[in-house]
Write a protein that holds these residues in place. Sequence first.
Motif, PDB file in Angstrom:
ATOM      1  N   GLU A   5       0.568  -0.696   0.176  1.00  0.00           N
ATOM      2  CA  GLU A   5      -0.007  -0.032   0.287  1.00  0.00           C
ATOM      3  C   GLU A   5       0.993   0.838   0.065  1.00  0.00           C
ATOM      4  O   GLU A   5       1.867   1.192   0.569  1.00  0.00           O
ATOM      5  CB  GLU A   5      -1.540   0.079   1.043  1.00  0.00           C
ATOM      6  CG  GLU A   5      -1.882   0.616   1.571  1.00  0.00           C
ATOM      7  CD  GLU A   5      -2.928   0.534   2.173  1.00  0.00           C
ATOM      8  OE1 GLU A   5      -4.034  -0.119   1.724  1.00  0.00           O
ATOM      9  OE2 GLU A   5      -3.548   1.612   3.516  1.00  0.00           O
ATOM     10  N   ARG A   7       0.105   5.289  -0.394  1.00  0.00           N
ATOM     11  CA  ARG A   7      -0.768   6.649   0.491  1.00  0.00           C
ATOM     12  C   ARG A   7      -0.579   7.936   0.339  1.00  0.00           C
ATOM     13  O   ARG A   7       0.794   8.138   1.183  1.00  0.00           O
ATOM     14  CB  ARG A   7      -1.158   6.468   1.141  1.00  0.00           C
ATOM     15  CG  ARG A   7      -2.349   7.336   1.807  1.00  0.00           C
ATOM     16  CD  ARG A   7      -2.835   7.130   3.329  1.00  0.00           C
ATOM     17  NE  ARG A   7      -4.393   7.586   3.620  1.00  0.00           N
ATOM     18  CZ  ARG A   7      -4.560   8.709   5.043  1.00  0.00           C
ATOM     19  NH1 ARG A   7      -3.830   8.409   6.030  1.00  0.00           N
ATOM     20  NH2 ARG A   7      -5.609   9.133   4.492  1.00  0.00           N
ATOM     21  N   TYR A 105      -6.415  11.880  -0.977  1.00  0.00           N
ATOM     22  CA  TYR A 105      -5.626  11.242  -0.357  1.00  0.00           C
ATOM     23  C   TYR A 105      -5.794   9.754  -1.479  1.00  0.00           C
ATOM     24  O   TYR A 105      -6.710   9.353  -2.169  1.00  0.00           O
ATOM     25  CB  TYR A 105      -5.235  10.405   1.310  1.00  0.00           C
ATOM     26  CG  TYR A 105      -4.741  11.037   2.009  1.00  0.00           C
ATOM     27  CD1 TYR A 105      -3.329  11.356   2.745  1.00  0.00           C
ATOM     28  CD2 TYR A 105      -6.329  11.918   3.426  1.00  0.00           C
ATOM     29  CE1 TYR A 105      -3.477  12.548   3.115  1.00  0.00           C
ATOM     30  CE2 TYR A 105      -5.712  12.355   4.382  1.00  0.00           C
ATOM     31  CZ  TYR A 105      -4.406  12.665   4.443  1.00  0.00           C
ATOM     32  OH  TYR A 105      -4.498  13.597   4.854  1.00  0.00           O
ATOM     33  N   THR A 107      -4.462   6.705  -2.243  1.00  0.00           N
ATOM     34  CA  THR A 107      -3.801   4.898  -2.035  1.00  0.00           C
ATOM     35  C   THR A 107      -4.243   4.101  -3.156  1.00  0.00           C
ATOM     36  O   THR A 107      -4.870   3.717  -3.418  1.00  0.00           O
ATOM     37  CB  THR A 107      -5.106   4.922  -0.840  1.00  0.00           C
ATOM     38  OG1 THR A 107      -4.608   6.315   0.273  1.00  0.00           O
ATOM     39  CG2 THR A 107      -4.400   3.719   0.310  1.00  0.00           C
ATOM     40  N   HIS A 109      -3.320   0.082  -3.540  1.00  0.00           N
ATOM     41  CA  HIS A 109      -3.312  -0.923  -2.680  1.00  0.00           C
ATOM     42  C   HIS A 109      -3.418  -1.975  -3.294  1.00  0.00           C
ATOM     43  O   HIS A 109      -4.444  -2.931  -4.242  1.00  0.00           O
ATOM     44  CB  HIS A 109      -4.920  -1.225  -1.792  1.00  0.00           C
ATOM     45  CG  HIS A 109      -5.073  -1.875  -0.632  1.00  0.00           C
ATOM     46  ND1 HIS A 109      -4.391  -1.834   0.125  1.00  0.00           N
ATOM     47  CD2 HIS A 109      -5.626  -3.766  -1.472  1.00  0.00           C
ATOM     48  CE1 HIS A 109      -4.935  -3.573   1.193  1.00  0.00           C
ATOM     49  NE2 HIS A 109      -5.407  -4.212  -0.464  1.00  0.00           N
TER      50      HIS A 109
END
Length: 152
Positions: A5, A7, A105, A107, A109
Amino acid sequence: MPIFEKRTRIAAPPERVFAFHEQPDALERLTPPWERMRVLERTGGLQVGARAIVETRVGPVPLRWVAEHTRYEPGRLFQDTQRSGPFRRWVHTHRMDPDGAGGCYLTDHVAYELPFGAIGRLGGARFVRRKLERMFDYRHEVTRRACEAPAE
């Protein structure tokens, strides 16, 4: 299954970051220059069912990677799932969450599984992790610069 991940806060609204990813050349722009990858075919945009076929390399060996978009929430997230390629399993979710201050944000994943079971994990886990870190550092920086730049 391993999870990667990344971010990053971007000083742009989620809709703008999402729109950047919807541009026809986004995949090429987000590919680091050191990665030998070329898009062979693309159908659709980011919507469910859209597909991309790319050729990449693992060392000197060319590999075809087929990814299909499996989730799509405009302005918020999209997801691609490997249908065939170098991983045993790969599900990549791209999220853009408001930060409450006008930005968002971003992100990425990624749930993935290396091929060849325990041998693949022993021989490739560290290598793949470093490669993902470097690639997503690049991708997030490209996205941040593009989305934070004044609108033309």
